[in-house]
Design a protein around this motif. Structure first.
Motif, PDB file in Angstrom:
ATOM      1  N   VAL A  95      -9.829  16.584  25.456  1.00 31.62           N
ATOM      2  CA  VAL A  95     -11.038  16.439  24.644  1.00 31.62           C
ATOM      3  C   VAL A  95     -11.918  17.653  24.908  1.00 31.62           C
ATOM      4  CG1 VAL A  95     -12.968  14.952  24.046  1.00 31.62           C
ATOM      5  CG2 VAL A  95     -10.840  13.936  24.904  1.00 31.62           C
ATOM      6  N   LEU A  96     -12.457  18.249  23.822  1.00 34.18           N
ATOM      7  CA  LEU A  96     -13.128  19.535  23.926  1.00 34.18           C
ATOM      8  C   LEU A  96     -14.587  19.461  23.486  1.00 34.18           C
ATOM      9  CD1 LEU A  96     -10.330  21.740  22.288  1.00 34.18           C
ATOM     10  CD2 LEU A  96     -10.499  20.941  24.660  1.00 34.18           C
ATOM     11  N   ASP A  97     -15.398  20.378  24.047  1.00 35.65           N
ATOM     12  CA  ASP A  97     -16.784  20.506  23.610  1.00 35.65           C
ATOM     13  C   ASP A  97     -16.877  21.496  22.454  1.00 35.65           C
ATOM     14  OD1 ASP A  97     -16.657  23.080  24.687  1.00 35.65           O
ATOM     15  OD2 ASP A  97     -17.755  22.557  26.506  1.00 35.65           O
ATOM     16  N   SER A  98     -18.100  21.824  22.030  1.00 36.23           N
ATOM     17  CA  SER A  98     -18.294  22.689  20.861  1.00 36.23           C
ATOM     18  C   SER A  98     -17.841  24.117  21.099  1.00 36.23           C
ATOM     19  CB  SER A  98     -19.765  22.675  20.448  1.00 36.23           C
ATOM     20  OG  SER A  98     -20.590  23.121  21.516  1.00 36.23           O
ATOM     21  N   ASN A  99     -17.646  24.509  22.352  1.00 30.73           N
ATOM     22  CA  ASN A  99     -17.145  25.846  22.685  1.00 30.73           C
ATOM     23  C   ASN A  99     -15.635  25.877  22.864  1.00 30.73           C
ATOM     24  OD1 ASN A  99     -19.745  27.131  22.767  1.00 30.73           O
ATOM     25  ND2 ASN A  99     -20.097  26.127  24.744  1.00 30.73           N
ATOM     26  N   GLY A 100     -14.985  24.743  22.627  1.00 32.35           N
ATOM     27  CA  GLY A 100     -13.544  24.682  22.768  1.00 32.35           C
ATOM     28  C   GLY A 100     -13.064  24.497  24.191  1.00 32.35           C
ATOM     29  N   ASN A 101     -13.970  24.106  25.097  1.00 34.14           N
ATOM     30  CA  ASN A 101     -13.611  23.888  26.498  1.00 34.14           C
ATOM     31  C   ASN A 101     -13.369  22.408  26.771  1.00 34.14           C
ATOM     32  OD1 ASN A 101     -14.034  26.670  27.188  1.00 34.14           O
ATOM     33  ND2 ASN A 101     -16.239  26.257  27.197  1.00 34.14           N
ATOM     34  N   SER A 102     -12.426  22.127  27.643  1.00 33.20           N
ATOM     35  CA  SER A 102     -12.144  20.749  28.012  1.00 33.20           C
ATOM     36  C   SER A 102     -13.350  20.136  28.721  1.00 33.20           C
ATOM     37  CB  SER A 102     -10.924  20.690  28.928  1.00 33.20           C
ATOM     38  OG  SER A 102     -10.713  19.363  29.375  1.00 33.20           O
ATOM     39  N   ILE A 103     -13.645  18.872  28.410  1.00 30.02           N
ATOM     40  CA  ILE A 103     -14.731  18.173  29.090  1.00 30.02           C
ATOM     41  C   ILE A 103     -14.196  17.290  30.218  1.00 30.02           C
ATOM     42  CG2 ILE A 103     -16.163  18.209  27.020  1.00 30.02           C
ATOM     43  CD1 ILE A 103     -15.561  15.222  26.682  1.00 30.02           C
ATOM     44  N   LEU A 104     -12.893  17.338  30.468  1.00 33.78           N
ATOM     45  CA  LEU A 104     -12.307  16.532  31.529  1.00 33.78           C
ATOM     46  C   LEU A 104     -12.652  17.129  32.891  1.00 33.78           C
ATOM     47  CD1 LEU A 104      -8.771  15.829  30.023  1.00 33.78           C
ATOM     48  CD2 LEU A 104     -10.935  14.605  29.660  1.00 33.78           C
ATOM     49  N   THR A 105     -12.862  16.269  33.868  1.00 29.43           N
ATOM     50  CA  THR A 105     -13.189  16.709  35.224  1.00 29.43           C
ATOM     51  C   THR A 105     -12.289  15.980  36.219  1.00 29.43           C
ATOM     52  OG1 THR A 105     -14.845  14.998  35.644  1.00 29.43           O
ATOM     53  CG2 THR A 105     -15.598  17.010  34.518  1.00 29.43           C
ATOM     54  N   ASP A 106     -12.361  16.428  37.457  1.00 23.55           N
ATOM     55  CA  ASP A 106     -11.548  15.798  38.509  1.00 23.55           C
ATOM     56  C   ASP A 106     -11.953  14.349  38.765  1.00 23.55           C
ATOM     57  OD1 ASP A 106     -10.146  18.135  38.829  1.00 23.55           O
ATOM     58  OD2 ASP A 106     -11.329  18.838  40.537  1.00 23.55           O
ATOM     59  N   SER A 107     -13.150  13.980  38.351  1.00 19.17           N
ATOM     60  CA  SER A 107     -13.625  12.620  38.603  1.00 19.17           C
ATOM     61  C   SER A 107     -13.251  11.641  37.489  1.00 19.17           C
ATOM     62  CB  SER A 107     -15.138  12.615  38.794  1.00 19.17           C
ATOM     63  OG  SER A 107     -15.791  13.145  37.658  1.00 19.17           O
ATOM     64  N   CYS A 108     -12.616  12.125  36.435  1.00 20.42           N
ATOM     65  CA  CYS A 108     -12.205  11.233  35.353  1.00 20.42           C
ATOM     66  C   CYS A 108     -11.141  10.251  35.845  1.00 20.42           C
ATOM     67  CB  CYS A 108     -11.646  12.027  34.180  1.00 20.42           C
ATOM     68  SG  CYS A 108     -12.880  12.949  33.238  1.00 20.42           S
ATOM     69  N   VAL A 109     -11.182   9.042  35.295  1.00 17.64           N
ATOM     70  CA  VAL A 109     -10.183   8.019  35.581  1.00 17.64           C
ATOM     71  C   VAL A 109      -9.367   7.790  34.316  1.00 17.64           C
ATOM     72  CG1 VAL A 109      -9.791   5.619  36.258  1.00 17.64           C
ATOM     73  CG2 VAL A 109     -11.664   6.934  37.298  1.00 17.64           C
ATOM     74  N   TYR A 110      -8.040   7.848  34.431  1.00 21.38           N
ATOM     75  CA  TYR A 110      -7.149   7.736  33.282  1.00 21.38           C
ATOM     76  C   TYR A 110      -6.388   6.413  33.349  1.00 21.38           C
ATOM     77  CZ  TYR A 110      -8.139  12.721  33.460  1.00 21.38           C
ATOM     78  OH  TYR A 110      -8.771  13.925  33.533  1.00 21.38           O
ATOM     79  N   THR A 111      -6.474   5.638  32.291  1.00 19.63           N
ATOM     80  CA  THR A 111      -5.777   4.361  32.222  1.00 19.63           C
ATOM     81  C   THR A 111      -5.106   4.228  30.862  1.00 19.63           C
ATOM     82  OG1 THR A 111      -7.821   3.271  31.494  1.00 19.63           O
ATOM     83  CG2 THR A 111      -7.310   3.190  33.847  1.00 19.63           C
ATOM     84  N   ALA A 112      -4.253   3.228  30.754  1.00 20.03           N
ATOM     85  CA  ALA A 112      -3.567   2.952  29.496  1.00 20.03           C
ATOM     86  C   ALA A 112      -3.242   1.469  29.442  1.00 20.03           C
ATOM     87  CB  ALA A 112      -2.285   3.780  29.387  1.00 20.03           C
ATOM     88  N   ASP A 113      -2.873   1.000  28.265  1.00 24.14           N
ATOM     89  CA  ASP A 113      -2.513  -0.412  28.137  1.00 24.14           C
ATOM     90  C   ASP A 113      -1.231  -0.722  28.900  1.00 24.14           C
ATOM     91  OD1 ASP A 113      -0.093  -0.838  25.832  1.00 24.14           O
ATOM     92  OD2 ASP A 113      -1.089   1.101  25.869  1.00 24.14           O
ATOM     93  N   SER A 114      -0.364   0.294  29.089  1.00 27.40           N
ATOM     94  CA  SER A 114       0.916   0.061  29.747  1.00 27.40           C
ATOM     95  C   SER A 114       1.564   1.398  30.064  1.00 27.40           C
ATOM     96  CB  SER A 114       1.847  -0.758  28.842  1.00 27.40           C
ATOM     97  OG  SER A 114       2.082  -0.049  27.615  1.00 27.40           O
TER      98      SER A 114
END
Length: 207
Positions: A95-114
């Protein structure tokens, strides 16, 4: 104002009939504007592929989403070799900001339904196109989600990379959604029967 139309895959542009109108923020689904216009202010949106102007009940007023902490892809259909399957997978999601840079950080938590085997959701964010997130094969809708440690601004675009190992798997129906609490979701982008994929293809979608 949010655009409402049966063709959800086209991009929208906006027209305002009134004075002193300025656009604060917009995506292909909605626009945030302010106006000091006296009298009635008319809002139109244009289907950019055809140039047709849609007015009246084809739009609705919504509140600007604020205090966002969650983003997810909600996937309702996927194909293998052109045939519908009960699972989905992808190599990377960003996911990117208006400058085309990723907004993801090391503190993000990633989950999924399965997940399937060891192919968990973190694989979609490891910047390694040789790994994948793979959902279970249960025929249900699937989702992959990002939880941020702090409030974020509305993203400007997102990127999906298809798996690169020759399996002809790809998603065709999905929504990019945002949330303040991980329970109530607002759709910023929606695709239906989108089969424009090739092996390892990375696509950017503007919001």
């Amino acid at each position: 104002v949010e655009a409402l139309n049966s063709n959800d895959t086209v991009a929208y542009d906006w027209q305002f009939v009134g004075t002193n109108v300025s656009v604060v923020e917009k995506t292909n689904r909605y626009v945030i504007f302010k106006s000091t216009s006296s009298g009635d202010l008319k809002v139109n949106y244009i289907l950019s592929e055809s140039g047709n102007i849609i007015t009246g009940t084809d739009f609705k007023v919504i509140e600007k989403p604020t205090n966002l902490k969650y983003i997810r892809l909600y996937i309702t259909k996927a194909y293998r070799n052109g045939n519908a399957v009960g699972y989905c997978n992808m190599s990377e999601f960003d996911v990117l900001d208006s400058n085309g840079n990723s907004i993801l950080t090391d503190s993000c938590v990633y989950t999924a339904d399965s997940k399937y085997g060891s192919d968990g959701p973190a694989n979609a964010f490891d910047k390694n196109t040789r790994t994948i997130w793979h959902s279970a094969d249960n025929g249900n809708a699937h989702w992959i989600q990002i939880e941020f440690a702090s409030i974020i601004d509305l993203p400007s675009s997102y990127v999906i990379t298809r798996r690169t190992d020759g399996w002809n798997d790809y998603i065709v129906d999905w929504e990019l959604q945002v949330s303040t609490d991980g329970s109530t979701w607002l759709t910023l982008d929606k695709h239906t029967n989108d089969t424009n994929w090739s092996d390892g293809y990375s696509r950017t979608f503007n919001l």
